[in-house]
Design a protein around this motif. Sequence first.
Motif, PDB file in Angstrom:
ATOM      1  N   GLY A 209       0.790  -1.228   0.000  1.00 17.59           N
ATOM      2  CA  GLY A 209       0.000   0.000   0.000  1.00 17.59           C
ATOM      3  C   GLY A 209       0.818   1.270   0.000  1.00 17.59           C
ATOM      4  O   GLY A 209       0.309   2.338   0.356  1.00 17.59           O
ATOM      5  N   VAL A 210       2.094   1.189  -0.421  1.00 13.85           N
ATOM      6  CA  VAL A 210       2.955   2.377  -0.451  1.00 13.85           C
ATOM      7  C   VAL A 210       2.565   3.243  -1.647  1.00 13.85           C
ATOM      8  O   VAL A 210       2.468   2.755  -2.776  1.00 13.85           O
ATOM      9  CB  VAL A 210       4.441   1.973  -0.542  1.00 13.85           C
ATOM     10  CG1 VAL A 210       5.316   3.217  -0.656  1.00 13.85           C
ATOM     11  CG2 VAL A 210       4.835   1.151   0.676  1.00 13.85           C
ATOM     12  N   ARG A 211       2.346   4.501  -1.424  1.00 14.83           N
ATOM     13  CA  ARG A 211       1.979   5.450  -2.465  1.00 14.83           C
ATOM     14  C   ARG A 211       2.961   6.626  -2.477  1.00 14.83           C
ATOM     15  O   ARG A 211       3.670   6.867  -1.499  1.00 14.83           O
ATOM     16  CB  ARG A 211       0.561   5.998  -2.224  1.00 14.83           C
ATOM     17  CG  ARG A 211      -0.542   4.944  -2.248  1.00 14.83           C
ATOM     18  CD  ARG A 211      -0.745   4.407  -3.658  1.00 14.83           C
ATOM     19  NE  ARG A 211      -1.873   3.491  -3.748  1.00 14.83           N
ATOM     20  CZ  ARG A 211      -1.771   2.192  -3.589  1.00 14.83           C
ATOM     21  NH1 ARG A 211      -0.585   1.645  -3.308  1.00 14.83           N
ATOM     22  NH2 ARG A 211      -2.830   1.410  -3.708  1.00 14.83           N
ATOM     23  N   ALA A 212       2.999   7.316  -3.593  1.00 16.24           N
ATOM     24  CA  ALA A 212       3.828   8.524  -3.679  1.00 16.24           C
ATOM     25  C   ALA A 212       3.230   9.586  -2.760  1.00 16.24           C
ATOM     26  O   ALA A 212       2.027   9.856  -2.830  1.00 16.24           O
ATOM     27  CB  ALA A 212       3.887   9.030  -5.112  1.00 16.24           C
ATOM     28  N   PRO A 213       4.013  10.183  -1.874  1.00 14.68           N
ATOM     29  CA  PRO A 213       3.475  11.196  -0.963  1.00 14.68           C
ATOM     30  C   PRO A 213       2.866  12.369  -1.730  1.00 14.68           C
ATOM     31  O   PRO A 213       3.365  12.766  -2.789  1.00 14.68           O
ATOM     32  CB  PRO A 213       4.705  11.647  -0.160  1.00 14.68           C
ATOM     33  CG  PRO A 213       5.686  10.523  -0.292  1.00 14.68           C
ATOM     34  CD  PRO A 213       5.449   9.940  -1.647  1.00 14.68           C
ATOM     35  N   GLN A 214       1.787  12.902  -1.203  1.00 20.43           N
ATOM     36  CA  GLN A 214       1.172  14.073  -1.822  1.00 20.43           C
ATOM     37  C   GLN A 214       2.007  15.310  -1.507  1.00 20.43           C
ATOM     38  O   GLN A 214       2.422  15.517  -0.361  1.00 20.43           O
ATOM     39  CB  GLN A 214      -0.253  14.262  -1.323  1.00 20.43           C
ATOM     40  CG  GLN A 214      -1.257  13.309  -1.971  1.00 20.43           C
ATOM     41  CD  GLN A 214      -2.680  13.777  -1.792  1.00 20.43           C
ATOM     42  OE1 GLN A 214      -2.974  14.511  -0.870  1.00 20.43           O
ATOM     43  NE2 GLN A 214      -3.559  13.345  -2.678  1.00 20.43           N
ATOM     44  N   ARG A 215       2.235  16.116  -2.525  1.00 23.19           N
ATOM     45  CA  ARG A 215       3.005  17.349  -2.358  1.00 23.19           C
ATOM     46  C   ARG A 215       2.260  18.509  -3.008  1.00 23.19           C
ATOM     47  O   ARG A 215       1.338  18.308  -3.805  1.00 23.19           O
ATOM     48  CB  ARG A 215       4.403  17.203  -2.976  1.00 23.19           C
ATOM     49  CG  ARG A 215       5.245  16.138  -2.289  1.00 23.19           C
ATOM     50  CD  ARG A 215       6.675  16.184  -2.789  1.00 23.19           C
ATOM     51  NE  ARG A 215       6.807  15.585  -4.117  1.00 23.19           N
ATOM     52  CZ  ARG A 215       7.908  15.673  -4.854  1.00 23.19           C
ATOM     53  NH1 ARG A 215       8.956  16.351  -4.419  1.00 23.19           N
ATOM     54  NH2 ARG A 215       7.971  15.092  -6.038  1.00 23.19           N
ATOM     55  N   VAL A 216       2.664  19.724  -2.681  1.00 21.41           N
ATOM     56  CA  VAL A 216       2.017  20.925  -3.197  1.00 21.41           C
ATOM     57  C   VAL A 216       3.083  21.832  -3.800  1.00 21.41           C
ATOM     58  O   VAL A 216       4.136  22.061  -3.188  1.00 21.41           O
ATOM     59  CB  VAL A 216       1.253  21.677  -2.083  1.00 21.41           C
ATOM     60  CG1 VAL A 216       0.582  22.927  -2.649  1.00 21.41           C
ATOM     61  CG2 VAL A 216       0.219  20.762  -1.442  1.00 21.41           C
ATOM     62  N   THR A 217       2.846  22.326  -5.017  1.00 22.84           N
ATOM     63  CA  THR A 217       3.795  23.236  -5.660  1.00 22.84           C
ATOM     64  C   THR A 217       3.746  24.600  -4.985  1.00 22.84           C
ATOM     65  O   THR A 217       2.872  24.893  -4.157  1.00 22.84           O
ATOM     66  CB  THR A 217       3.462  23.394  -7.159  1.00 22.84           C
ATOM     67  OG1 THR A 217       2.191  24.052  -7.276  1.00 22.84           O
ATOM     68  CG2 THR A 217       3.374  22.036  -7.837  1.00 22.84           C
ATOM     69  N   THR A 218       4.697  25.453  -5.342  1.00 30.74           N
ATOM     70  CA  THR A 218       4.746  26.803  -4.768  1.00 30.74           C
ATOM     71  C   THR A 218       3.515  27.627  -5.161  1.00 30.74           C
ATOM     72  O   THR A 218       3.191  28.606  -4.500  1.00 30.74           O
ATOM     73  CB  THR A 218       6.012  27.532  -5.253  1.00 30.74           C
ATOM     74  OG1 THR A 218       6.055  27.500  -6.692  1.00 30.74           O
ATOM     75  CG2 THR A 218       7.253  26.868  -4.690  1.00 30.74           C
ATOM     76  N   LYS A 219       2.819  27.193  -6.216  1.00 25.71           N
ATOM     77  CA  LYS A 219       1.599  27.892  -6.647  1.00 25.71           C
ATOM     78  C   LYS A 219       0.344  27.259  -6.075  1.00 25.71           C
ATOM     79  O   LYS A 219      -0.779  27.606  -6.469  1.00 25.71           O
ATOM     80  CB  LYS A 219       1.524  27.918  -8.176  1.00 25.71           C
ATOM     81  CG  LYS A 219       2.636  28.737  -8.813  1.00 25.71           C
ATOM     82  CD  LYS A 219       2.455  28.838 -10.306  1.00 25.71           C
ATOM     83  CE  LYS A 219       3.553  29.703 -10.928  1.00 25.71           C
ATOM     84  NZ  LYS A 219       3.387  29.817 -12.407  1.00 25.71           N
ATOM     85  N   GLY A 220       0.533  26.270  -5.165  1.00 23.86           N
ATOM     86  CA  GLY A 220      -0.610  25.688  -4.481  1.00 23.86           C
ATOM     87  C   GLY A 220      -1.260  24.521  -5.184  1.00 23.86           C
ATOM     88  O   GLY A 220      -2.324  24.056  -4.769  1.00 23.86           O
ATOM     89  N   LYS A 221      -0.628  23.992  -6.245  1.00 29.91           N
ATOM     90  CA  LYS A 221      -1.198  22.865  -6.970  1.00 29.91           C
ATOM     91  C   LYS A 221      -0.737  21.556  -6.328  1.00 29.91           C
ATOM     92  O   LYS A 221       0.449  21.326  -6.149  1.00 29.91           O
ATOM     93  CB  LYS A 221      -0.769  22.917  -8.443  1.00 29.91           C
ATOM     94  CG  LYS A 221      -1.371  21.806  -9.285  1.00 29.91           C
ATOM     95  CD  LYS A 221      -0.927  21.931 -10.728  1.00 29.91           C
ATOM     96  CE  LYS A 221      -1.513  20.803 -11.576  1.00 29.91           C
ATOM     97  NZ  LYS A 221      -1.070  20.889 -13.001  1.00 29.91           N
ATOM     98  N   ALA A 222      -1.700  20.687  -6.007  1.00 28.42           N
ATOM     99  CA  ALA A 222      -1.394  19.408  -5.357  1.00 28.42           C
ATOM    100  C   ALA A 222      -1.107  18.340  -6.404  1.00 28.42           C
ATOM    101  O   ALA A 222      -1.731  18.315  -7.473  1.00 28.42           O
ATOM    102  CB  ALA A 222      -2.553  18.972  -4.471  1.00 28.42           C
ATOM    103  N   TYR A 223      -0.175  17.451  -6.099  1.00 28.43           N
ATOM    104  CA  TYR A 223       0.127  16.329  -6.978  1.00 28.43           C
ATOM    105  C   TYR A 223       0.684  15.187  -6.137  1.00 28.43           C
ATOM    106  O   TYR A 223       1.020  15.348  -4.969  1.00 28.43           O
ATOM    107  CB  TYR A 223       1.122  16.719  -8.071  1.00 28.43           C
ATOM    108  CG  TYR A 223       2.497  17.125  -7.577  1.00 28.43           C
ATOM    109  CD1 TYR A 223       3.576  16.246  -7.633  1.00 28.43           C
ATOM    110  CD2 TYR A 223       2.728  18.396  -7.062  1.00 28.43           C
ATOM    111  CE1 TYR A 223       4.827  16.618  -7.180  1.00 28.43           C
ATOM    112  CE2 TYR A 223       3.971  18.784  -6.619  1.00 28.43           C
ATOM    113  CZ  TYR A 223       5.025  17.890  -6.684  1.00 28.43           C
ATOM    114  OH  TYR A 223       6.261  18.255  -6.238  1.00 28.43           O
ATOM    115  N   GLY A 224       0.796  13.992  -6.755  1.00 23.76           N
ATOM    116  CA  GLY A 224       1.256  12.804  -6.032  1.00 23.76           C
ATOM    117  C   GLY A 224       0.080  12.032  -5.473  1.00 23.76           C
ATOM    118  O   GLY A 224      -1.090  12.288  -5.779  1.00 23.76           O
TER     119      GLY A 224
END
Length: 554
Positions: A209-224
């Motif tokens: 169940g390992v997933r890529a951690p969710q991160r946020v860009t400097t412009k506030g866009k979430a990814y991962g």
Amino acid sequence: MIKVRCAIYTRKSSEEGLEQDFNSLHAQREACAAYIRSQASEGWTLLAREYDDGGISGGTLERPALQCLLGDIAAGLIDIVVVYKVDRLTRSLLDFSKLVETFDRHGVSFVSVTQSFNTTTSMGRLTLNMLLSFAQFEREVTAERIRDKIAASKARGMWMGGVPPLGYRPDGRSLAIVEDHAALIRNIYARYLELGCVRRLADALERRGVRAPQRVTTKGKAYGGGVLSRGQLYFMLRNPIYAGDIAHRDTVYPGLHEAIVSRESWAEVQDLLARNRQGRRSGGRAQSEALLAGCIVDAGGQPMASTHTTKGTVRYRYYVSKDLHHRRAADGVRVPGREIEALVKETAAQLFAEPWTLVAELGIPPSPALMRQLGETCAEAAGQLRSRRGGPLRELLREVRVHGDRLEIALSRRALAQQLGASALVAEETEDTALVLTAPYRLTRSGNTLRLIQGDGARISAVPDTALVRLIILARQWWDQLAQGEIDVTTLAGQAGYTPSYVTRVVRLAFLSPKVVEAVLAGRQHSRLSPATVRSSIELPAAWAEQEAMFLVG
């Protein structure tokens, strides 16, 4: 008065400042609109539609607003294009010539508010082309300066922006470690060294169940947040940033940031990745080469590298213990690649010959639907496994361990259940333990070539032994000469350059059973019959039935 429809086109290369209430695009539009109003006596009228390209370089024509503008020109909706400066339209002389051609074809003129040009005269075109040449030169020089600055900064180990790799966050011109994410990177490196295969690593991480951690860009866009794909894992394993370095093109420099993995772990991972790429070719044959790469180890658990040698036009592949391959040790295992792959494929295929035994071994509860499909599914899987590329073999394999007299082939129980179409019947919490098969074998040598022989004496691959085939042909030729009675064994041996005893032993092959000869031509004879046994004093039975019992398999 004739109405002249005017369209304003504006452009800014960077996105900096576009979020402001009054930005560069607004300033350009106001200046162009004021100019159009000054020409109202000539019938100039501003069209309501706005053509604004913000944050797009002038070095390309692939700009949304510009393409809309060209579309409206083609539709006959525009008479004059108004720009603040010519370089807002384009900074490329070649692109400008294309635009002028389009404008002329549709009878459209263009006006630069801050520059006075008349494109209907040759002098006006020359002046405009000269100005655009300088604009293009300025753009190219600026690009060169930026590239040189990035190269010089990276040579000093600086981080020059972009999306930071997982495990880091930007820290000025360097990177700072995000410890939670860095722990995942270290685990990925350790698990890859343990499993030796990116595919198996991806499967293991997904099962846990390992997933890529969710991160946020400097412009506030979430990814991962998604499953870690093999492509992402390859990128992480090859990224020198994790070893504390900064890469620029083909050169790697020491970075200012702190490493997440040690230099030793990094070097081991790169060595293993390089070994796993050996034996694979580009194009359609890539999957047929080094089928066991990354999965095969010797008795001590040391990975075996794929290597090859070429004799004439024939290419022989082998799997060799790592230390022996790199000449760090004099002892190790060396086995013929094609034949050991054939033995692994055949052993796995035979597992599907008894479907219900396999189902019971996997602990799958029987069901009417499974009973209906099982026979056909197993027959199809066995056929695919025996194919040249091994079908689903790579998905089934966990490890092939090479001992001196046997192979231990570890298969994934979950992958086997999936192959049977019964993965839904296996409980999710069930541990994916390996199903280990044993395949006895022994190595023999035919000339300078290693051969792999199964425990029952059968050859692994149905490839004719060319040396033995040549001896049978020679035996028949010699017997034809001797049968005519015009020459004896001693004379024949002298003419051929052999001893009489050798000629006598070879001639015996002229009396082989037709079934044995057919088996030799198909590469299916018992290992007892080889060029080595012919040269020895082994007794060859006269009766064909006895020959077939001795030299045929099964």
